[in-house]
Scaffold this active site. Structure first.
Site, PDB file in Angstrom:
ATOM      1  N   GLU A  53       0.945   3.651   1.863  1.00 30.83           N
ATOM      2  CA  GLU A  53       1.208   4.286   2.946  1.00 30.83           C
ATOM      3  C   GLU A  53       2.880   3.210   3.622  1.00 30.83           C
ATOM      4  OE1 GLU A  53      -3.060   3.636   3.143  1.00 30.83           O
ATOM      5  OE2 GLU A  53      -1.536   2.964   2.585  1.00 30.83           O
ATOM      6  N   HIS A  78       1.277  -1.415  -0.648  1.00 28.78           N
ATOM      7  CA  HIS A  78       0.025   0.230   0.596  1.00 28.78           C
ATOM      8  C   HIS A  78       1.064   0.968  -0.036  1.00 28.78           C
ATOM      9  CE1 HIS A  78      -3.904  -2.146   1.751  1.00 28.78           C
ATOM     10  NE2 HIS A  78      -3.103  -2.777   0.420  1.00 28.78           N
ATOM     11  N   CYS A 125      -2.210  -1.203   7.292  1.00 27.67           N
ATOM     12  CA  CYS A 125      -1.304   0.330   7.500  1.00 27.67           C
ATOM     13  C   CYS A 125      -1.701   1.457   8.700  1.00 27.67           C
ATOM     14  CB  CYS A 125      -1.743   1.684   6.307  1.00 27.67           C
ATOM     15  SG  CYS A 125      -0.703  -0.049   4.565  1.00 27.67           S
ATOM     16  N   CYS A 183      -6.661   1.207   5.404  1.00 30.21           N
ATOM     17  CA  CYS A 183      -7.173   0.001   6.075  1.00 30.21           C
ATOM     18  C   CYS A 183      -6.250  -0.437   7.445  1.00 30.21           C
ATOM     19  CB  CYS A 183      -6.155  -1.274   4.899  1.00 30.21           C
ATOM     20  SG  CYS A 183      -4.030  -1.619   4.675  1.00 30.21           S
TER      21      CYS A 183
END
Length: 154
Positions: free
Chosen positions: A75, A73, A104, A101
């Site tokens: 992040e 992801h 993260c 999410c």
């Protein structure tokens, strides 16, 4: 923070979030492109977008159109880039085009990030709930609505 400082911060938040949207365009993912910036003391100290790990082919989806399990992801990419740089994200703000999410969110907490500004709600809210539980300020900004109406969606 007085009203003028709040307005300045809001304007900065919008700019950085728009920059994160542009950064998302670097992603090779077809289903969703996500961008992230980590800002500390008004300086961008890291960036990331969703994609495969270094050295892997730049294909995020399998033959069925599903995201491959090893795609990182945005992040996570921004936070791991900080770890490799020798810099730190204590007290920083993360700007991300989609709300984090839960996985993260855990990284954000551990990275010492104190504020998260996001522009799109993810289908699951557990990441935002965990951030709030950890005392991290979360701000939703609808950049498109702001452009057309000039109002804030906090």
């Amino acid at each position: 923070m007085d009203l003028q400082e709040q307005q300045k911060q809001h304007a900065l938040d919008l700019r950085y979030l728009r920059m994160a949207r542009i950064w998302a365009e670097n992603s090779y993912c077809v289903r969703r492109q996500v961008g992230a910036l980590i800002v500390k003391d008004k300086m961008i100290i890291s960036d990331g977008y969703n994609g495969t790990p270094s050295g892997f082919e730049n294909v995020c989806e399998d033959s069925n159109g599903l995201t491959k399990p090893y795609v990182l992801h945005a992040e996570a990419n921004a936070i791991t880039k900080i770890a490799r740089s020798g810099n730190n994200s204590d007290g920083a703000t993360l700007y991300v085009t989609a709300s984090p999410c839960i996985e993260c969110a855990k990284l954000i907490i551990q990275a010492g990030i104190r504020r998260v500004v996001y522009g799109e709600a993810y289908r699951l809210a557990d990441g935002i709930e965990l951030l709030r539980r950890a005392g991290i300020e979360t701000v939703f900004l609808d950049v498109d609505a702001e452009r057309t109406s000039g109002t804030s969606n906090r």
